[in-house]
Motif scaffolding. Structure first.
Motif, mmCIF file in Angstrom:
data_model
loop_
_atom_site.group_PDB
_atom_site.id
_atom_site.type_symbol
_atom_site.label_atom_id
_atom_site.label_comp_id
_atom_site.label_asym_id
_atom_site.label_seq_id
_atom_site.Cartn_x
_atom_site.Cartn_y
_atom_site.Cartn_z
ATOM 1 N N ASP A 8 0.118 -1.594 13.730
ATOM 2 C CA ASP A 8 -0.452 -1.673 12.162
ATOM 3 C C ASP A 8 0.577 -1.168 11.189
ATOM 4 O O ASP A 8 0.488 -1.169 10.235
ATOM 5 C CB ASP A 8 -1.814 -0.863 12.364
ATOM 6 N N ASP A 9 1.578 -0.602 11.729
ATOM 7 C CA ASP A 9 2.894 0.107 10.827
ATOM 8 C C ASP A 9 3.812 -0.934 10.689
ATOM 9 O O ASP A 9 4.628 -0.545 9.974
ATOM 10 C CB ASP A 9 3.410 1.301 11.753
ATOM 11 N N ASP A 46 -4.265 8.209 4.795
ATOM 12 C CA ASP A 46 -5.173 8.593 5.853
ATOM 13 C C ASP A 46 -4.538 7.867 7.198
ATOM 14 O O ASP A 46 -4.578 8.654 8.284
ATOM 15 C CB ASP A 46 -6.299 8.048 5.417
ATOM 16 N N SER A 47 -4.063 6.708 7.099
ATOM 17 C CA SER A 47 -3.779 6.076 8.185
ATOM 18 C C SER A 47 -2.325 6.589 8.860
ATOM 19 O O SER A 47 -1.943 6.305 9.984
ATOM 20 C CB SER A 47 -3.418 4.507 7.890
ATOM 21 N N VAL A 48 -1.685 7.355 8.129
ATOM 22 C CA VAL A 48 -0.407 8.075 8.642
ATOM 23 C C VAL A 48 -0.314 9.485 8.737
ATOM 24 O O VAL A 48 0.544 9.963 9.211
ATOM 25 C CB VAL A 48 0.920 7.520 7.898
ATOM 26 N N GLU A 90 0.737 -1.231 -0.157
ATOM 27 C CA GLU A 90 0.110 -0.096 0.094
ATOM 28 C C GLU A 90 0.856 1.307 -0.013
ATOM 29 O O GLU A 90 2.114 1.295 0.436
ATOM 30 C CB GLU A 90 -0.809 0.066 1.251
#
Length: 115
Positions: free
Chosen positions: A88-89, A61-63, A46
């Motif tokens: 999750d990273d 968005d997650s970071v 991703e």
């Protein structure tokens, strides 16, 4: 021919920080499209951050708010500063350079975040 080498990945506790580096060598383009991707175990690769030729940077968005991508053109190096890491990273982080209709990838660097 372009070669990309990532470094900086290691085991870190949740809440910690890491800075990844990606050094480019070979044919260096004036304004390439640069990006960082990651691939978690069992998941697809991703996009994490991308710097366009116009020097606009976009983040997943997650970071957002935690990761910052920068580029040192004098050193042909891109960086990914990662703060407030969470489990999750975890994954293999790759850098990519796109120019002249070609995509070049590094071999990746492993980031593991422990609880």
């Amino acid at each position: 021919q372009v070669q990309l080498v990532e470094s900086g990945g290691r085991l870190v506790q949740a809440g910690g920080s890491l800075r990844l580096s990606c050094v480019a060598s070979g044919t260096i383009f004036v304004a390439p499209d640069l990006a960082w991707y990651r691939q978690a175990p069992g998941k697809q690769r991703e996009l994490v951050a991308r710097r366009t030729p116009s020097r606009t940077t976009h983040y997943a968005d997650s970071v957002k708010g935690r990761f910052t991508m920068s580029v040192d053109t004098a050193r042909d190096t891109s960086y990914l500063q990662m703060n407030n890491l969470n489990v999750d990273d975890t994954g293999i982080y790759y850098c990519k350079l796109s120019a002249s209709d070609h995509d070049y990838w590094g071999r990746g660097t492993q980031v593991t975040v422990s609880p």
